[in-house]
Design a protein around this motif. Sequence first.
Motif, PDB file in Angstrom:
ATOM      1  N   PRO A 258       9.294 -14.773   8.198  1.00 31.97           N
ATOM      2  CA  PRO A 258       8.747 -13.091   8.207  1.00 31.97           C
ATOM      3  C   PRO A 258       8.028 -12.550   8.717  1.00 31.97           C
ATOM      4  O   PRO A 258       7.267 -13.224   8.533  1.00 31.97           O
ATOM      5  CB  PRO A 258       8.873 -13.195   6.523  1.00 31.97           C
ATOM      6  CG  PRO A 258       9.549 -14.295   6.457  1.00 31.97           C
ATOM      7  CD  PRO A 258       9.435 -15.263   7.410  1.00 31.97           C
ATOM      8  N   GLU A 259       7.724 -10.996   9.107  1.00 29.46           N
ATOM      9  CA  GLU A 259       7.271 -10.630   9.857  1.00 29.46           C
ATOM     10  C   GLU A 259       5.659  -9.921   7.868  1.00 29.46           C
ATOM     11  O   GLU A 259       6.379 -10.208   7.271  1.00 29.46           O
ATOM     12  CB  GLU A 259       7.245  -9.490  10.194  1.00 29.46           C
ATOM     13  CG  GLU A 259       6.047  -8.830  11.101  1.00 29.46           C
ATOM     14  CD  GLU A 259       6.611  -7.521  11.966  1.00 29.46           C
ATOM     15  OE1 GLU A 259       5.561  -6.669  12.098  1.00 29.46           O
ATOM     16  OE2 GLU A 259       7.519  -7.210  10.981  1.00 29.46           O
ATOM     17  N   VAL A 260       4.448 -10.547   9.123  1.00 26.89           N
ATOM     18  CA  VAL A 260       3.461 -10.223   8.387  1.00 26.89           C
ATOM     19  C   VAL A 260       3.074  -8.774   8.361  1.00 26.89           C
ATOM     20  O   VAL A 260       2.818  -8.287   9.448  1.00 26.89           O
ATOM     21  CB  VAL A 260       2.256 -10.687   9.104  1.00 26.89           C
ATOM     22  CG1 VAL A 260       0.535 -10.048   7.802  1.00 26.89           C
ATOM     23  CG2 VAL A 260       2.340 -12.698   8.113  1.00 26.89           C
ATOM     24  N   ILE A 261       3.381  -7.870   7.405  1.00 28.07           N
ATOM     25  CA  ILE A 261       2.625  -6.530   7.476  1.00 28.07           C
ATOM     26  C   ILE A 261       1.507  -6.395   6.883  1.00 28.07           C
ATOM     27  O   ILE A 261       0.659  -4.992   7.986  1.00 28.07           O
ATOM     28  CB  ILE A 261       3.976  -5.742   6.083  1.00 28.07           C
ATOM     29  CG1 ILE A 261       4.780  -6.161   6.665  1.00 28.07           C
ATOM     30  CG2 ILE A 261       3.821  -4.504   6.643  1.00 28.07           C
ATOM     31  CD1 ILE A 261       5.915  -6.007   7.868  1.00 28.07           C
ATOM     32  N   ALA A 262       1.887  -6.610   6.190  1.00 25.12           N
ATOM     33  CA  ALA A 262      -0.358  -6.768   5.443  1.00 25.12           C
ATOM     34  C   ALA A 262      -0.664  -7.465   5.063  1.00 25.12           C
ATOM     35  O   ALA A 262      -0.276  -7.877   4.066  1.00 25.12           O
ATOM     36  CB  ALA A 262      -0.351  -5.188   5.507  1.00 25.12           C
ATOM     37  N   HIS A 263      -2.023  -7.753   4.888  1.00 24.55           N
ATOM     38  CA  HIS A 263      -2.699  -8.328   3.301  1.00 24.55           C
ATOM     39  C   HIS A 263      -4.305  -7.829   3.188  1.00 24.55           C
ATOM     40  O   HIS A 263      -4.962  -7.314   5.176  1.00 24.55           O
ATOM     41  CB  HIS A 263      -2.785  -9.554   4.003  1.00 24.55           C
ATOM     42  CG  HIS A 263      -3.837 -10.256   5.056  1.00 24.55           C
ATOM     43  ND1 HIS A 263      -4.969 -10.668   4.841  1.00 24.55           N
ATOM     44  CD2 HIS A 263      -3.271 -10.667   6.362  1.00 24.55           C
ATOM     45  CE1 HIS A 263      -5.384 -11.477   6.170  1.00 24.55           C
ATOM     46  NE2 HIS A 263      -4.432 -10.873   7.123  1.00 24.55           N
TER      47      HIS A 263
END
Length: 279
Positions: free
Chosen positions: A72-77
């Motif tokens: 899964p692509e990391v969008i934001a954290h």
Amino acid sequence: MEHIKAICQSNAISDQNISPLSGGDINDTYKITTSQEAYVIKINQAKRFPKMFELEAKSLEMLAETNSFVIPEVIAHGDFEKYTYLILEFIDSDQPRNPAESFAVALAKLHQNKSDHFGLEFNNYIGRLAQYNLPQKATALEFHIDLRLEPQFKLAHQNGFEFEGLDNFYKNLETIIPEESASLIHGDLWAGNHLFTPTQACIFDPAIGFAPREMDLAMMKLFGGYSPEIFKIYNDIFPLESDWDSRTKLWQLYYILVHLNLFGSSYYGQAKQIISQYQ
């Protein structure tokens, strides 16, 4: 839900429908659906598990760089008020034509990413427990004892669980653990941490490290859910060291101790039985 909406808006995700997802016992997890995209958001109290989502994002990005599994692509954290969050791409599940082959090929490709040292440049988590990857070790034996087993035995002692004969157990491991170089592993590869897309296998919720690759196979066998065909195809692609299956319980001990420290005494007898098997 208002804090989730606010987090989404701060990351330019608008017009969202929010629905809870099941499966986790550490974080609150939701599916975020917009008119064009779908995301997963994981939420927790910011003070509860320091840097958990930052480290998970870093781990997912390392896995993605191997071009093995779908990740899964990391969008934001980040943090929002008293919360910490991780936003990921939502991946729909489906069944490929040859799921066993798809998984075995991807796992072999992942494990072909090697390192001269065991461990990682950062510590991380397994479940809600700290997992130690530093200081990195030169051998699998040092890694497994110093960075995997010993921290869990110490925590078990604090939780009231005692183990006898560990010195003799550790001594015997010198002739049991093979001298194979370290592979990048998922680190918590039970069946709930993977799914299939129409063409490939996908993994998530990692506890990565450069470690003996047999650890992933042992975790796959611990709770089931993986076809025997996967292990055969994997071994054909990337042959394992001789007698690898005889070491499965040894690698599983780490995960049993983790479960003992997370969930209590129902795993105590199983841990003691494995230790006695190798004493």
